[in-house]
Design an enzyme around this catalytic site. Structure first.
Site, PDB file in Angstrom:
ATOM      1  CB  SER A 438      -0.899  -0.005   1.244  1.00  0.00           C
ATOM      2  OG  SER A 438      -1.714   1.140   1.278  1.00  0.00           O
ATOM      3  N   GLY A 439       0.572   2.166  -0.902  1.00  0.00           N
ATOM      4  CA  GLY A 439       1.345   3.391  -1.016  1.00  0.00           C
ATOM      5  C   GLY A 439       2.475   3.324  -2.016  1.00  0.00           C
ATOM      6  CB  THR A 443      -4.229   3.568  -7.582  1.00  0.00           C
ATOM      7  OG1 THR A 443      -4.688   2.601  -6.629  1.00  0.00           O
ATOM      8  CG2 THR A 443      -5.427   4.238  -8.216  1.00  0.00           C
ATOM      9  CG  ASN A 497      -1.697   5.133  -0.801  1.00  0.00           C
ATOM     10  OD1 ASN A 497      -1.534   6.298  -1.148  1.00  0.00           O
ATOM     11  ND2 ASN A 497      -2.123   4.198  -1.632  1.00  0.00           N
ATOM     12  CB  SER A 500      -4.925   3.083   0.398  1.00  0.00           C
ATOM     13  OG  SER A 500      -4.856   1.681   0.418  1.00  0.00           O
ATOM     14  CB  SER A 501      -7.182   0.642  -4.332  1.00  0.00           C
ATOM     15  OG  SER A 501      -6.934   1.600  -5.321  1.00  0.00           O
ATOM     16  N   GLY A 749      -1.828  -5.136  -1.972  1.00  0.00           N
ATOM     17  CA  GLY A 749      -0.552  -5.750  -1.660  1.00  0.00           C
ATOM     18  C   GLY A 749      -0.592  -6.490  -0.335  1.00  0.00           C
ATOM     19  CD  GLU A 751      -3.833  -4.503   3.603  1.00  0.00           C
ATOM     20  OE1 GLU A 751      -4.175  -3.575   2.857  1.00  0.00           O
ATOM     21  OE2 GLU A 751      -4.586  -4.975   4.474  1.00  0.00           O
TER      22      GLU A 751
END
Length: 959
Positions: A438-439, A443, A497, A500-501, A749, A751
């Site tokens: 994430s980050g 995206t 992020n 973040s999606s 991703g 986590e």
């Protein structure tokens, strides 16, 4: 490792775990060992092997060097994905023949020396030549003296110069000056056992030579490039420095540029020594020079810069990559080399005598820096545009090959008197898998890929003389404009992020046989609905809540009962105390962009207003409170509950009854039972998650219908049924006859948090599955190809994570299977689920861990490929069922609000006539479909990396 070798030394005193050093002395020293008595035996000595001794004789250094060159040359050809199969085979055969001849010549030259070896050995040698290095045995060790050494890391060889060298140019050379600033001078003795000396030492890694570490490894085209220079260059009046690049037409070598410019290679495989410190060093040098893209074989590494990168993106640069891909696919001359080299004479600039164009401009009118343009080999540097173009060109080649095969089949069938054509599967579909934590920029990378495909499609239309309808939104534009809509409803600020999606998506893009974008569909996976109820400090809920509360007009506030309300007044948005974004994106601007995108995609103003009405209803639902009447809960009649009833189009009495009572199904009858306050609050949370989840699925379905509404293709879109785990539609049948598709996967991703729950297990299960697919493609298939081609290679061991996948989802004993068993029975609880896990998984898998303290807390740990993750089983049964209570389902059925009637089909509820799969089972099934879909494509990998956890620009933290 010899004396004078430049190495990396593992050190906890370094910011990133490694320090540059040099071996100043290597010696063999004795060690104290216990002496053992040697016992002689009468056992007969083993007879020599009858095999041909000539086959077992040691190879000379010259022959070994030739074999290594042969292996390197063959591997280089194998890695070149731009070569056709026939051309690749031809080049490999030529290399094999060449080195077979060279090896034979080398062995022939050594033969005379070998014949006279016995005589030569008997000749008395001078005394000084008899002295030999002590032989290694069990009584000796190798002792290395290693000191700090910074040579080769910059134009200056001393550490002092490195510390004092500070770049004055914008964006270049940031890292060297501060990277080793706190490092102390050291001298260290390391003893290595003579047996370990044959293996690679874990704490000592050979450094690449200064030539490999410097920009001399890459020559640039272009008149000028801004760099951090040595003292031999001149500073300009504005504080920046420039160096004039050579004219490659006259064969001049590139001027030595500081290491920070490129890290030596565009592809990490080109490094002489490929290991952790070498990779990190090269990536850091490139990042410091604002070069964020690097290849490692077929994989593109993309480092998030956390800032606007002028010159890295734009229409003109996209066109350069398009031209290069087009020229390479046609096998023509690289006219693009000349375009990026204005220093060439006009007579050499083009075949038609026209003057060479100037260096391409950015979209803002500035000059694109030369580091982003052509290398001296005529190739553009690594870029996400190139990764997208490679996928597109591979698809086009596959379409052309399939068409040629079909034409040949028709001819054969006509000759044989058959009327029906043979069926040919199109080996043409491609996929681009965008991964990363994430980050890391997944995206944004996905949007860049979609922009590039849209540009290619428009260019294809122009080449075929098709004029787009100015009054109609094109398919390309609709695909791009789906992003702000999905981001508003599915993205949120997290600790790592700001955008973040919180869901995964697979975008399948269908192209015609000519390469024109015709259709697209978006499948979504596992929306993080738990975020609606809880956000930790520093995080926000989904963007749409903040966007609408900031951007709502006065009329909208009156209509939706928002007068006097701010974002701080709602429980769903004020828990964390975080209301803004660190990336300085303005919520009102994003809301305006979302509304414009909805308008362009044909949502209609009425639909947009209904969506916003439902969003506000969810916000007010989070503010509802419950009182007690005896042991039963009572919904308090206040401003929040009255607003929810009005916005949902239901009566207050029905709303209260649905949240304070439970429907029990007994022998076909429904019995209502009162709930306590805690249970009523849970029912309210379930209603919030069910409404928002259905709203998200509805938006996804609307996007897919809008994208494909005006398609000219005769292929029909499947009917919109209840999607599997939030999949808004099936994208399997959108490819037109004679066409192909490219899928772009933007998935969550790996986590791991302080507290990891059911959602994290599903996310990490996804990453385990994709990791296995990656291993299969990159390692297994590559090594099989080496074997088929007869290339000498060393087996590369890689971890097989099938045991982790079995632990999570193996029938009967997998974690998700055990969870389903507990969800089926009426007496299942989180505690019983934990006990069942401990009894079935603890002895069955080495990847499962549960200490006594974890068992007390109902926790367990899984050893994933990326590390050990601890999970808590709290609320797992409720999350896995993911069902709206029957009483709340009755409430939605009574609603007079039109949008509620449209989204009900996406709601999972208790007592449904058709048994619904659990959330974990649906996710597992969706993952298998996704995996099988990817397996039928040619995958292209983009790995996004995050340089630091603080989301800071110009800060590369290798840890």
């Amino acid at each position: 490792m010899e004396e004078g070798a430049h190495v990396w030394l593992r050190s906890p005193k370094s910011e990133w775990g490694w320090l540059p050093a040099r071996i100043t002395k290597k010696e063999i020293v004795p060690i104290q060992t216990k002496k053992h008595k040697v016992v002689e035996t009468d056992l007969p000595k083993r007879a020599p092997s009858p095999r041909n001794n000539s086959d077992n004789k040691p190879k000379s250094a010259a022959v070994k060097a030739l074999e290594e060159e042969r292996r390197t040359a063959l591997q280089s050809i194998m890695r070149n994905r731009s070569l056709e199969k026939e051309e690749r085979k031809k080049q490999m055969d030529d290399v094999k023949a060449k080195f077979a001849k060279l090896t034979a010549e080398a062995e022939a030259e050594e033969a005379p020396a070998a014949e006279g070896g016995s005589d030569a050995a008997s000749i008395e040698q001078p005394e000084e030549e008899k002295t030999k290095e002590p032989q290694l045995d069990e009584t000796t060790v190798i002792q290395l003296t290693i000191v700090d050494d910074y040579s080769g890391l910059s134009d200056e060889s001393s550490k002092t110069d490195i510390k004092s060298t500070i770049s004055k140019t914008s964006g270049y050379g940031r890292g060297v000056s501060g990277f080793y600033a706190n490092a102390e001078t050291f001298s260290k003795l390391i003893q290595i056992d003579h047996i370990q000396a044959r293996e690679e030492h874990p704490d000592i890694k050979l450094r690449n030579t200064p030539t490999s570490d410097s920009a001399a490894g890459i020559q640039f085209y272009g008149a000028q490039v801004n760099v951090m220079l040595s003292s031999s260059t001149n500073a300009s009046t504005n504080g920046t420095t420039t160096t004039h690049m050579p004219n490659p037409a006259v064969g001049q070598p590139a001027t030595k540029i500081n290491d920070e410019i490129t890290g030596g290679v565009d592809d990490l495989i080109g490094l002489t020594h490929l290991h952790e410190p070498a990779i990190l060093h090269a990536l850091r040098l490139r990042y410091d020079a604002d070069i964020i893209y690097t290849n490692t074989g077929p994989i593109l590494l993309a480092i998030n810069p956390f800032k606007t990168m002028e010159g890295v993106y734009g229409k003109n640069l996209m066109d350069l990559y398009r031209q290069e891909g087009q020229e390479r696919s046609r096998g023509g001359t690289k006219q693009s080399e000349i375009m990026a080299n204005p220093s060439l004479p006009q007579s050499q600039s083009s075949s038609n005598g026209k003057a060479s164009p100037s260096i391409p401009k950015t979209d803002q009118g500035g000059t694109i820096p030369a580091i982003y343009l052509y290398r001296s080999n005529g190739r553009l540097p690594p870029h996400v545009y190139k990764a997208a173009d490679d996928a597109y060109r591979a698809m086009i080649r596959g379409i052309e090959m399939a068409s040629a095969m079909k034409r040949g089949a028709r001819a054969r069938n006509r000759a044989a008197g058959q009327k029906k054509d043979d069926d040919f599967e199109m080996p043409t579909n491609q996929s681009i898998l965008v991964s990363g934590e994430s980050g890391a920029g997944k995206t944004v990378t996905t949007k860049i890929v979609l922009n590039y495909f849209a540009m290619l499609s428009r260019k294809t239309q122009e080449d075929h003389g098709q004029v787009p309808d100015e009054g109609k939104t094109s398919i390309e534009q609709q695909v791009l404009q789906s992003n702000p809509i999905l981001e508003a409803f599915g993205n949120a600020r997290t600790i790592r992020n700001d955008n973040s999606s919180r869901f995964g998506k697979y975008i399948n893009i269908a192209f015609s046989g000519q390469g024109q974008l015709l259709r697209a569909s978006i499948d979504t996976y596992l929306l993080e609905k738990v975020r609606l109820i809880h956000q930790t400090a520093g995080e926000r809920n989904f963007h749409i809540f903040y966007q609408f509360l900031q951007a709502a007009t006065e009329d909208e506030r009156n209509e939706f009962l928002l007068n006097g309300y701010k974002v701080q007044d709602f429980n769903l948005t004020n828990q964390s105390g975080t209301y803004d974004r660190r990336d300085h994106v303005v919520d009102t601007d994003m809301h305006k962009e979302m509304v414009e995108a909805m308008d362009n995609m044909g949502f209609g103003s009425d639909t947009v207003q209904q969506l916003m009405r439902l969003v506000v209803a969810v916000l007010f639902a989070g503010n509802m409170t419950f009182g007690e009447r005896g042991d039963a809960a009572v919904l308090e009649e206040n401003e929040a509950s009255l607003a929810v009833a009005q916005l949902l189009g239901v009566s207050f009495d029905n709303l209260a009854a649905s949240l304070t009572s439970k429907v029990i199904f007994a022998r076909g009858d429904m019995i209502h039972k009162s709930l306590d306050v805690s249970q009523a609050e849970k029912a309210n949370e379930a209603l919030i998650k069910a409404i928002y989840g259905a709203l998200f699925d509805f938006v996804g379905e609307k996007i897919n219908n809008s994208i494909n509404a005006g398609s000219k293709s005769s292929v029909s879109i499947p009917s919109m049924k209840r999607p599997v785990l939030g999949r808004t539609t099936s994208s399997m049948n959108i490819v037109p006859p004679g066409g192909a598709s490219i899928g772009v996967l933007d998935i969550f991703g790996f986590e791991t948090f302080k507290v990891n729950a059911f959602e994290q297990l599903c996310i990490n299960y996804t990453n385990e599955t994709l990791q296995q697919q990656f291993n299969k493609f990159v390692f297994k298939l590559e090594q099989q190809e080496y074997e088929r081609e007869g290339i000498l290679w060393k087996f590369i061991p890689f971890p097989d994570n099938q045991d982790v996948l079995d632990l999570i989802d193996k029938p009967g004993t997998g974690i998700l299977q055990i969870l389903d068993e507990q969800c089926i029975v009426d007496w299942g609880t989180d505690k019983k689920f934990s006990l069942s896990l401990y009894s079935k998984c603890d002895q069955g898998s080495n990847r499962f861990h549960a200490s006594p303290s974890q068992r007390v807390r109902n926790q367990f740990a899984v050893e994933h490929y990326a590390g050990l993750v601890e999970y808590s089983t709290e609320n797992w049964l409720e999350k896995n069922k993911d069902q709206l209570p029957a009483a709340s389902a009755e409430l939605l059925d009574s609603s007079e609000f039109e949008l509620i009637g449209l989204i009900k089909k996406f709601v999972r509820y208790e007592g449904a006539k058709i048994a619904m799969k659990s959330l974990g089972r649906q996710f597992s099934d969706s993952l298998r479909v996704l995996r099988s879909r990817i397996d039928t494509t040619m995958p292209h990998y983009i790995r996004c990396l995050k340089p630091n956890d603080g989301l800071e620009p110009d800060n590369f933290d290798p840890k």
